[in-house]
Design a protein around this motif. Structure first.
Motif, PDB file in Angstrom:
ATOM      1  N   ALA A 193       2.462  19.234  -9.018  1.00 47.17           N
ATOM      2  CA  ALA A 193       2.643  20.643  -9.388  1.00 47.17           C
ATOM      3  C   ALA A 193       3.357  21.400  -8.272  1.00 47.17           C
ATOM      4  CB  ALA A 193       1.290  21.286  -9.688  1.00 47.17           C
ATOM      5  N   ARG A 194       3.009  21.074  -7.047  1.00 46.65           N
ATOM      6  CA  ARG A 194       3.659  21.736  -5.908  1.00 46.65           C
ATOM      7  C   ARG A 194       5.139  21.363  -5.835  1.00 46.65           C
ATOM      8  NH1 ARG A 194       0.850  20.650  -0.265  1.00 46.65           N
ATOM      9  NH2 ARG A 194       1.915  18.656  -0.528  1.00 46.65           N
ATOM     10  N   GLU A 195       5.456  20.084  -6.085  1.00 45.86           N
ATOM     11  CA  GLU A 195       6.859  19.654  -6.073  1.00 45.86           C
ATOM     12  C   GLU A 195       7.653  20.325  -7.192  1.00 45.86           C
ATOM     13  OE1 GLU A 195       8.624  17.336  -4.019  1.00 45.86           O
ATOM     14  OE2 GLU A 195       6.906  17.711  -2.725  1.00 45.86           O
ATOM     15  N   LEU A 196       7.074  20.366  -8.382  1.00 43.58           N
ATOM     16  CA  LEU A 196       7.766  20.985  -9.508  1.00 43.58           C
ATOM     17  C   LEU A 196       7.945  22.480  -9.306  1.00 43.58           C
ATOM     18  CD1 LEU A 196       6.227  19.126 -12.585  1.00 43.58           C
ATOM     19  CD2 LEU A 196       8.624  19.135 -11.888  1.00 43.58           C
ATOM     20  N   ASP A 197       6.940  23.117  -8.725  1.00 44.05           N
ATOM     21  CA  ASP A 197       7.055  24.548  -8.454  1.00 44.05           C
ATOM     22  C   ASP A 197       8.182  24.818  -7.461  1.00 44.05           C
ATOM     23  OD1 ASP A 197       5.911  27.347  -8.612  1.00 44.05           O
ATOM     24  OD2 ASP A 197       5.716  26.973  -6.460  1.00 44.05           O
ATOM     25  N   GLN A 198       8.308  23.955  -6.457  1.00 40.85           N
ATOM     26  CA  GLN A 198       9.384  24.133  -5.484  1.00 40.85           C
ATOM     27  C   GLN A 198      10.751  23.965  -6.149  1.00 40.85           C
ATOM     28  OE1 GLN A 198      10.025  21.207  -2.138  1.00 40.85           O
ATOM     29  NE2 GLN A 198       9.556  23.004  -0.902  1.00 40.85           N
ATOM     30  N   LEU A 199      10.873  22.975  -7.030  1.00 39.88           N
ATOM     31  CA  LEU A 199      12.128  22.795  -7.760  1.00 39.88           C
ATOM     32  C   LEU A 199      12.450  24.010  -8.622  1.00 39.88           C
ATOM     33  CD1 LEU A 199      11.880  19.058  -8.877  1.00 39.88           C
ATOM     34  CD2 LEU A 199      13.612  20.029  -7.361  1.00 39.88           C
ATOM     35  N   GLN A 200      11.425  24.538  -9.286  1.00 40.57           N
ATOM     36  CA  GLN A 200      11.658  25.707 -10.137  1.00 40.57           C
ATOM     37  C   GLN A 200      12.039  26.928  -9.306  1.00 40.57           C
ATOM     38  OE1 GLN A 200       8.374  27.397 -12.576  1.00 40.57           O
ATOM     39  NE2 GLN A 200       9.739  26.996 -14.297  1.00 40.57           N
ATOM     40  N   GLN A 201      11.402  27.111  -8.147  1.00 41.09           N
ATOM     41  CA  GLN A 201      11.755  28.237  -7.283  1.00 41.09           C
ATOM     42  C   GLN A 201      13.188  28.121  -6.772  1.00 41.09           C
ATOM     43  OE1 GLN A 201       9.922  31.022  -6.701  1.00 41.09           O
ATOM     44  NE2 GLN A 201       8.493  30.156  -8.193  1.00 41.09           N
ATOM     45  N   LEU A 202      13.599  26.906  -6.457  1.00 39.78           N
ATOM     46  CA  LEU A 202      14.989  26.694  -6.048  1.00 39.78           C
ATOM     47  C   LEU A 202      15.940  27.007  -7.197  1.00 39.78           C
ATOM     48  CD1 LEU A 202      14.594  23.371  -4.023  1.00 39.78           C
ATOM     49  CD2 LEU A 202      15.300  25.580  -3.088  1.00 39.78           C
ATOM     50  N   HIS A 240       0.858  -1.190   0.000  1.00 37.92           N
ATOM     51  CA  HIS A 240       0.000   0.000   0.000  1.00 37.92           C
ATOM     52  C   HIS A 240       0.887   1.230   0.000  1.00 37.92           C
ATOM     53  CE1 HIS A 240      -3.186   2.811   1.027  1.00 37.92           C
ATOM     54  NE2 HIS A 240      -2.429   3.242   2.034  1.00 37.92           N
ATOM     55  N   PHE A 241       0.506   2.217  -0.802  1.00 40.54           N
ATOM     56  CA  PHE A 241       1.274   3.454  -0.864  1.00 40.54           C
ATOM     57  C   PHE A 241       0.340   4.640  -0.664  1.00 40.54           C
ATOM     58  CE2 PHE A 241       3.648   0.497  -3.618  1.00 40.54           C
ATOM     59  CZ  PHE A 241       4.873   0.536  -2.989  1.00 40.54           C
ATOM     60  N   ASN A 242       0.894   5.721  -0.130  1.00 41.88           N
ATOM     61  CA  ASN A 242       0.153   6.978  -0.145  1.00 41.88           C
ATOM     62  C   ASN A 242       0.811   7.904  -1.162  1.00 41.88           C
ATOM     63  OD1 ASN A 242       2.069   8.942   1.159  1.00 41.88           O
ATOM     64  ND2 ASN A 242       1.909   7.491   2.857  1.00 41.88           N
ATOM     65  N   PRO A 243       0.104   8.900  -1.646  1.00 46.26           N
ATOM     66  CA  PRO A 243       0.646   9.752  -2.724  1.00 46.26           C
ATOM     67  C   PRO A 243       1.992  10.388  -2.404  1.00 46.26           C
ATOM     68  CG  PRO A 243      -1.703  10.139  -2.477  1.00 46.26           C
ATOM     69  CD  PRO A 243      -1.300   9.247  -1.336  1.00 46.26           C
ATOM     70  N   PHE A 244       2.264  10.679  -1.141  1.00 48.23           N
ATOM     71  CA  PHE A 244       3.499  11.358  -0.794  1.00 48.23           C
ATOM     72  C   PHE A 244       4.721  10.460  -0.976  1.00 48.23           C
ATOM     73  CE2 PHE A 244       0.108  13.464   1.544  1.00 48.23           C
ATOM     74  CZ  PHE A 244       0.328  14.791   1.190  1.00 48.23           C
ATOM     75  N   GLN A 245       4.519   9.139  -1.013  1.00 46.60           N
ATOM     76  CA  GLN A 245       5.640   8.232  -1.223  1.00 46.60           C
ATOM     77  C   GLN A 245       6.134   8.229  -2.665  1.00 46.60           C
ATOM     78  OE1 GLN A 245       3.331   5.024   0.993  1.00 46.60           O
ATOM     79  NE2 GLN A 245       5.419   4.393   1.452  1.00 46.60           N
ATOM     80  N   LEU A 246       5.431   8.905  -3.540  1.00 47.75           N
ATOM     81  CA  LEU A 246       5.840   8.978  -4.943  1.00 47.75           C
ATOM     82  C   LEU A 246       7.007   9.929  -5.139  1.00 47.75           C
ATOM     83  CD1 LEU A 246       5.258   8.321  -7.967  1.00 47.75           C
ATOM     84  CD2 LEU A 246       3.601  10.199  -7.936  1.00 47.75           C
ATOM     85  N   PHE A 247       7.131  10.956  -4.289  1.00 53.39           N
ATOM     86  CA  PHE A 247       8.045  12.054  -4.589  1.00 53.39           C
ATOM     87  C   PHE A 247       9.514  11.710  -4.407  1.00 53.39           C
ATOM     88  CE2 PHE A 247       4.211  14.495  -2.914  1.00 53.39           C
ATOM     89  CZ  PHE A 247       3.615  14.488  -4.172  1.00 53.39           C
ATOM     90  N   ASP A 248       9.869  11.030  -3.328  1.00 55.29           N
ATOM     91  CA  ASP A 248      11.285  10.774  -3.076  1.00 55.29           C
ATOM     92  C   ASP A 248      11.933   9.951  -4.192  1.00 55.29           C
ATOM     93  OD1 ASP A 248      10.951  12.231  -0.815  1.00 55.29           O
ATOM     94  OD2 ASP A 248      11.465  10.640   0.604  1.00 55.29           O
ATOM     95  N   MET A 285      -5.637  14.657  -7.776  1.00 58.92           N
ATOM     96  CA  MET A 285      -4.864  14.871  -6.552  1.00 58.92           C
ATOM     97  C   MET A 285      -3.370  14.809  -6.840  1.00 58.92           C
ATOM     98  SD  MET A 285      -4.521  12.464  -3.169  1.00 58.92           S
ATOM     99  CE  MET A 285      -6.159  12.774  -2.512  1.00 58.92           C
ATOM    100  N   LEU A 286      -2.957  13.808  -7.635  1.00 62.24           N
ATOM    101  CA  LEU A 286      -1.540  13.683  -7.963  1.00 62.24           C
ATOM    102  C   LEU A 286      -1.058  14.862  -8.793  1.00 62.24           C
ATOM    103  CD1 LEU A 286      -1.218   9.866  -8.723  1.00 62.24           C
ATOM    104  CD2 LEU A 286      -0.527  11.102  -6.668  1.00 62.24           C
ATOM    105  N   CYS A 287      -1.901  15.370  -9.681  1.00 64.07           N
ATOM    106  CA  CYS A 287      -1.537  16.557 -10.462  1.00 64.07           C
ATOM    107  C   CYS A 287      -1.236  17.729  -9.529  1.00 64.07           C
ATOM    108  CB  CYS A 287      -2.656  16.933 -11.428  1.00 64.07           C
ATOM    109  SG  CYS A 287      -2.814  15.847 -12.859  1.00 64.07           S
ATOM    110  N   HIS A 288      -2.086  17.906  -8.536  1.00 66.33           N
ATOM    111  CA  HIS A 288      -1.911  19.009  -7.593  1.00 66.33           C
ATOM    112  C   HIS A 288      -0.621  18.846  -6.788  1.00 66.33           C
ATOM    113  CE1 HIS A 288      -2.817  21.995  -4.537  1.00 66.33           C
ATOM    114  NE2 HIS A 288      -2.628  21.063  -3.608  1.00 66.33           N
ATOM    115  N   LEU A 289      -0.386  17.647  -6.285  1.00 65.61           N
ATOM    116  CA  LEU A 289       0.796  17.421  -5.460  1.00 65.61           C
ATOM    117  C   LEU A 289       2.082  17.511  -6.272  1.00 65.61           C
ATOM    118  CD1 LEU A 289      -0.532  14.478  -3.250  1.00 65.61           C
ATOM    119  CD2 LEU A 289      -0.295  16.880  -2.612  1.00 65.61           C
TER     120      LEU A 289
END
Length: 340
Positions: A249-258, A209-217, A243-247
Motif C-alpha cells: 500500500a505504501r509503494e502504491l501510494d507513492q506511485l500515485q502521489q508521483l 531466503h527473501f525479505n519483504p522489501f525484495q519484492l518491490f524492485d 505486513m505485505l498489504c501494508h508495505l
C-alpha cells in the motif's frame, strides 16, 4: 571515504583509520568486515576491546571511561559500539563527543543497521563520515550475486561452470550466511573442477531466503515471474499477508502521489524530490509509471484493499490470492479480469 567490503583488504594494507562505521542489513558481510578490522587491529597492537550497545540503557560514561583509560596489559584499545535502528538525541550528541576524543591508541569500531536517506543526513552520520571510512554492507542483488559468488568460490580454490554458478546463486539468493557455509563444505569434498550443475544439484540443498522489501524492485521493473517467486517464498517463510498489504500500500501510494505530481505539471524529478524518494529508486519508479497508467494503479489499490479485507476476515488463502493478483497486475497497462 566510502569503502565496500571487498575493498577493505587493499585499504588496510595502507594502515588503520581511527574510526570505521560498518552499517547495513547483510549479516555475513557485516560480520566478516568487523572480524577483518578486529584482526588487523590486533596485529597492530590493539589488544584490548570494549563492546557497547548504544540503546536507551547505555551508560555513556562507561564508554568514555574505557576510551580514556590505560590498561596494564595493553596501551592500545578498540571501542566497539553497536547502534540501534534509531539514535535518539542524547546518543547522537554523545557519539559525536566520543568521535572528537579520538587519539592514536584508540580505534572506534561502530556498527549500525541499514539507514534510510533521512538518517544519512543526520549530524551523527556526517560526523562519522568525517571521522573515518564508511563501509555499507548490503546483499548483492540478483544481477551481481553470480559475480560475487564466483569471487567467493575462487577464494576457496573452487570454480563453477556458468550454469552451475547461476543455479547456486538462485538456490541461495538472500541467504549469504548459508551460502558461505555451503561453499566451505564444497571446498572439503575435493569435487572435480570446475563444478558442474549436476554435481551441485547432487551435493547442495537450496536455502534461498527473501525479505519483504525484495519484492518491490521486481514489481517496479515489471519482472513478474521473479516477483511471484519471491511472493511464494515469503509465504513459505511465514511472512504475514497483512505486513505485505501494508508495505505494498505504501509503494502504491507513492506511485500515485508521483502520478498526481506529473499531472499537476511537475517533472518527475521535482515530484520525486518532494516525496523524498531515494535517487537510486527513482529510475525504477519512473519506469513503473511509464508502464502503469492511473487507471491501472487504481485497480491495483482496489485489489490490495480486497487483500486487506481478507486479512481482517482471517481468510489467509484469499488474502494471498489477492496479493498474487496484485503482483501480476504490475506487468503492464492492461486491466485485470478478476473472477469473484
Amino acid at each position: 571515504m566510502r569503502l565496500y567490503p571487498e575493498q577493505l583488504p587493499q585499504h588496510l594494507k595502507g594502515g588503520l583509520a581511527p574510526c570505521y562505521f560498518i552499517y547495513g542489513d547483510e549479516p555475513l558481510l557485516k560480520m566478516e568486515a568487523l572480524d577483518q578490522l578486529r584482526r588487523t587491529a590486533r596485529e597492530q597492537g590493539f589488544d584490548e576491546r570494549h563492546r557497547f550497545d548504544a540503546d536507551e540503557g547505555l551508560d555513556w560514561d562507561l564508554v568514555f571511561d574505557a576510551s580514556q583509560s590505560l590498561s596494564l596489559f595493553s596501551a592500545r584499545q578498540i571501542i566497539e559500539l553497536h547502534l540501534p535502528d534509531k539514535l535518539d538525541k542524547t546518543a547522537s550528541e554523545r557519539l559525536r563527543e566520543l568521535l572528537r576524543q579520538s587519539h592514536p591508541d584508540l580505534m572506534l569500531l561502530i556498527a549500525g543497521p541499514r539507514l534510510n536517506q533521512q538518517q544519512q543526513k543526520a549530524a551523527w552520520f556526517k560526523a562519522l563520515a568525517e571521522a573515518g571510512p564508511l563501509v555499507p554492507v548490503t546483499t548483492p542483488d540478483a544481477r551481481h550475486l553470480p559475480r560475487w559468488l564466483g569471487q567467493r568460490l575462487h577464494r576457496h580454490g573452487l570454480q563453477a561452470e556458468p550454469d552451475a554458478l547461476h543455479w547456486l546463486a538462485y538456490a541461495f539468493e538472500g541467504n549469504l550466511l548459508a551460502l558461505a557455509g555451503e561453499i566451505e563444505k564444497l571446498s572439503l569434498l575435493a569435487l572435480p573442477q570446475p563444478l558442474t550443475l549436476a554435481a551441485l544439484q547432487q551435493q547442495v540443498q537450496p536455502h534461498h531466503h527473501f525479505n519483504p522489501f525484495q519484492l518491490f524492485d521486481p514489481l517496479l521493473q515489471g519482472k513478474i515471474k521473479r516477483a511471484c517467486r519471491i511472493l511464494l517464498q515469503l509465504r513459505q517463510e511465514g511472512v504475514e499477508a497483512g505486513m505485505l498489504c501494508h508495505l505494498l500500500a505504501r509503494e502504491l501510494d507513492q506511485l500515485q502521489q508521483l502520478q498526481l505530481g506529473l499531472q499537476a505539471g511537475q517533472s518527475f524529478h521535482q515530484a520525486a524530490a518532494a516525496l523524498h524518494v531515494w535517487s537510486s529508486r527513482q529510475p525504477l519508479l519512473q519506469a513503473a509509471l511509464g508502464r502503469l497508467p492511473p487507471s491501472k494503479l487504481h485497480q491495483l489499490q482496489v485489489m490490495l484493499a480486497a487483500a486487506d479485507q481478507a486479512v481482517a476476515a482471517f481468510d489467509d488463502d484469499e488474502a494471498w490470492r489477492w496479493l498474487y493478483a496484485v503482483c501480476v497486475g504490475f506487468l503492464d497497462d492492461h486491466p485485470l479480469v478478476i473472477s469473484p
